[in-house]
Design a protein around this motif. Structure first.
Motif, PDB file in Angstrom:
ATOM      1  N   GLN A  36      81.463  -4.079  32.663  1.00 58.99           N
ATOM      2  CA  GLN A  36      82.446  -4.644  33.594  1.00 58.99           C
ATOM      3  C   GLN A  36      81.828  -5.772  34.428  1.00 58.99           C
ATOM      4  OE1 GLN A  36      85.719  -4.190  33.579  1.00 58.99           O
ATOM      5  NE2 GLN A  36      85.314  -2.879  31.805  1.00 58.99           N
ATOM      6  N   LEU A  37      80.589  -5.585  34.866  1.00 64.97           N
ATOM      7  CA  LEU A  37      79.901  -6.634  35.624  1.00 64.97           C
ATOM      8  C   LEU A  37      79.721  -7.892  34.774  1.00 64.97           C
ATOM      9  CD1 LEU A  37      77.201  -4.492  37.449  1.00 64.97           C
ATOM     10  CD2 LEU A  37      79.104  -5.729  38.529  1.00 64.97           C
ATOM     11  N   ILE A  38      79.373  -7.707  33.514  1.00 64.70           N
ATOM     12  CA  ILE A  38      79.203  -8.845  32.617  1.00 64.70           C
ATOM     13  C   ILE A  38      80.537  -9.555  32.406  1.00 64.70           C
ATOM     14  CG2 ILE A  38      78.659  -9.537  30.242  1.00 64.70           C
ATOM     15  CD1 ILE A  38      76.489  -7.275  30.304  1.00 64.70           C
ATOM     16  N   LYS A  39      81.595  -8.784  32.177  1.00 65.57           N
ATOM     17  CA  LYS A  39      82.912  -9.380  32.006  1.00 65.57           C
ATOM     18  C   LYS A  39      83.351 -10.146  33.237  1.00 65.57           C
ATOM     19  CE  LYS A  39      84.817  -6.295  28.492  1.00 65.57           C
ATOM     20  NZ  LYS A  39      85.842  -5.311  28.176  1.00 65.57           N
ATOM     21  N   ARG A  62      68.077   3.163  35.612  1.00 68.23           N
ATOM     22  CA  ARG A  62      67.157   3.477  36.706  1.00 68.23           C
ATOM     23  C   ARG A  62      67.853   3.430  38.057  1.00 68.23           C
ATOM     24  NH1 ARG A  62      63.764   1.419  40.422  1.00 68.23           N
ATOM     25  NH2 ARG A  62      64.364  -0.728  40.123  1.00 68.23           N
ATOM     26  N   ILE A  63      68.788   2.476  38.232  1.00 68.06           N
ATOM     27  CA  ILE A  63      69.462   2.332  39.532  1.00 68.06           C
ATOM     28  C   ILE A  63      70.835   3.004  39.558  1.00 68.06           C
ATOM     29  CG2 ILE A  63      68.159   0.261  40.117  1.00 68.06           C
ATOM     30  CD1 ILE A  63      70.660  -1.394  39.428  1.00 68.06           C
ATOM     31  N   GLY A  64      71.143   3.749  38.508  1.00 66.63           N
ATOM     32  CA  GLY A  64      72.348   4.558  38.522  1.00 66.63           C
ATOM     33  C   GLY A  64      73.617   3.879  38.051  1.00 66.63           C
ATOM     34  N   LEU A  65      73.505   2.776  37.329  1.00 59.80           N
ATOM     35  CA  LEU A  65      74.693   2.123  36.772  1.00 59.80           C
ATOM     36  C   LEU A  65      74.959   2.664  35.372  1.00 59.80           C
ATOM     37  CD1 LEU A  65      74.203  -1.653  37.653  1.00 59.80           C
ATOM     38  CD2 LEU A  65      75.981  -0.144  38.521  1.00 59.80           C
ATOM     39  N   GLU A  66      76.188   3.027  35.130  1.00 60.96           N
ATOM     40  CA  GLU A  66      76.593   3.457  33.794  1.00 60.96           C
ATOM     41  C   GLU A  66      76.794   2.226  32.907  1.00 60.96           C
ATOM     42  OE1 GLU A  66      76.908   6.629  32.746  1.00 60.96           O
ATOM     43  OE2 GLU A  66      76.220   7.313  34.716  1.00 60.96           O
ATOM     44  N   VAL A  67      76.736   2.426  31.608  1.00 61.65           N
ATOM     45  CA  VAL A  67      76.907   1.324  30.658  1.00 61.65           C
ATOM     46  C   VAL A  67      78.250   0.632  30.874  1.00 61.65           C
ATOM     47  CG1 VAL A  67      77.135   0.731  28.206  1.00 61.65           C
ATOM     48  CG2 VAL A  67      75.365   2.331  28.929  1.00 61.65           C
ATOM     49  N   ASP A  68      79.308   1.409  31.091  1.00 64.81           N
ATOM     50  CA  ASP A  68      80.629   0.814  31.324  1.00 64.81           C
ATOM     51  C   ASP A  68      80.630  -0.092  32.560  1.00 64.81           C
ATOM     52  OD1 ASP A  68      81.720   2.014  29.100  1.00 64.81           O
ATOM     53  OD2 ASP A  68      82.508   3.742  30.210  1.00 64.81           O
ATOM     54  N   SER A  69      79.888   0.296  33.580  1.00 69.26           N
ATOM     55  CA  SER A  69      79.791  -0.532  34.790  1.00 69.26           C
ATOM     56  C   SER A  69      79.067  -1.839  34.492  1.00 69.26           C
ATOM     57  CB  SER A  69      79.045   0.223  35.893  1.00 69.26           C
ATOM     58  OG  SER A  69      79.757   1.378  36.272  1.00 69.26           O
ATOM     59  N   ILE A 102      68.535  -6.967  26.367  1.00 72.29           N
ATOM     60  CA  ILE A 102      69.525  -5.893  26.474  1.00 72.29           C
ATOM     61  C   ILE A 102      68.871  -4.549  26.787  1.00 72.29           C
ATOM     62  CG2 ILE A 102      71.381  -4.643  25.299  1.00 72.29           C
ATOM     63  CD1 ILE A 102      72.019  -7.596  26.004  1.00 72.29           C
ATOM     64  N   LYS A 103      67.841  -4.186  26.048  1.00 71.50           N
ATOM     65  CA  LYS A 103      67.186  -2.900  26.303  1.00 71.50           C
ATOM     66  C   LYS A 103      66.610  -2.824  27.718  1.00 71.50           C
ATOM     67  CE  LYS A 103      66.282  -1.660  21.502  1.00 71.50           C
ATOM     68  NZ  LYS A 103      65.253  -1.451  20.464  1.00 71.50           N
ATOM     69  N   PRO A 104      65.895  -3.868  28.186  1.00 72.12           N
ATOM     70  CA  PRO A 104      65.420  -3.809  29.580  1.00 72.12           C
ATOM     71  C   PRO A 104      66.564  -3.781  30.603  1.00 72.12           C
ATOM     72  CG  PRO A 104      64.170  -5.443  28.358  1.00 72.12           C
ATOM     73  CD  PRO A 104      65.300  -5.006  27.476  1.00 72.12           C
ATOM     74  N   LEU A 105      67.655  -4.498  30.319  1.00 71.09           N
ATOM     75  CA  LEU A 105      68.817  -4.484  31.203  1.00 71.09           C
ATOM     76  C   LEU A 105      69.385  -3.073  31.319  1.00 71.09           C
ATOM     77  CD1 LEU A 105      71.284  -6.277  32.561  1.00 71.09           C
ATOM     78  CD2 LEU A 105      72.354  -5.703  30.388  1.00 71.09           C
ATOM     79  N   LEU A 106      69.560  -2.410  30.192  1.00 68.16           N
ATOM     80  CA  LEU A 106      70.123  -1.057  30.205  1.00 68.16           C
ATOM     81  C   LEU A 106      69.165  -0.063  30.840  1.00 68.16           C
ATOM     82  CD1 LEU A 106      71.840  -1.037  26.709  1.00 68.16           C
ATOM     83  CD2 LEU A 106      72.935  -1.213  28.958  1.00 68.16           C
TER      84      LEU A 106
END
Length: 118
Positions: free
Chosen positions: A110-113, A100-107, A91-95
């Motif tokens: 949503q991708l996981i869902k 780093r690539i500009g994805l917000e946590v909410d995004s 999880i920490k490396p994913l976040l």
């Protein structure tokens, strides 16, 4: 068995997995040194070392002359340890990468869902 870890560590890890999965329940007898050594075709001393790791972690206890048993609370402790390791390893490396690539946590959520169909 693989060559990446000592065999005794692999034995301990397999028993931990059985506890997490509920195949070995609290206060249930753990397979004996003889049973494990015969099943895996390994030396009893190797099995003993693996079981000693579990004793050292306070996950199993001995009943003299009877065998080893899963300690109450072992499953919860192992699950918590696994969750902590999952957080640190995935999880920490994913976040961090998402940031780093500009994805917000909410995004990311949503991708996981979307990926899981939820």
């Amino acid at each position: 068995m693989d060559d990446d870890q000592p065999i005794f560590q692999q034995i301990a890890d397999m028993i931990k997995e059985d506890i997490i999965d509920g195949e070995l329940k609290e206060d249930e007898k753990v397979p004996s040194e003889n049973e494990l050594s015969q099943f895996y075709g390994i030396n009893r001393a190797t099995v003993r070392n693996g079981l000693q790791l579990l004793i050292d972690l306070d996950l199993v206890y001995k009943k003299r002359g009877i065998g080893m048993f899963v300690k109450p609370g072992a499953r919860s402790w192992l699950i918590n340890e696994s969750q902590d390791r999952y957080l640190d390893d995935y999880i920490k490396p994913l976040l961090k990468e998402a940031q780093r690539i500009g994805l917000e946590v909410d995004s990311v959520i949503q991708l996981i869902k979307k990926e899981t169909g939820k």
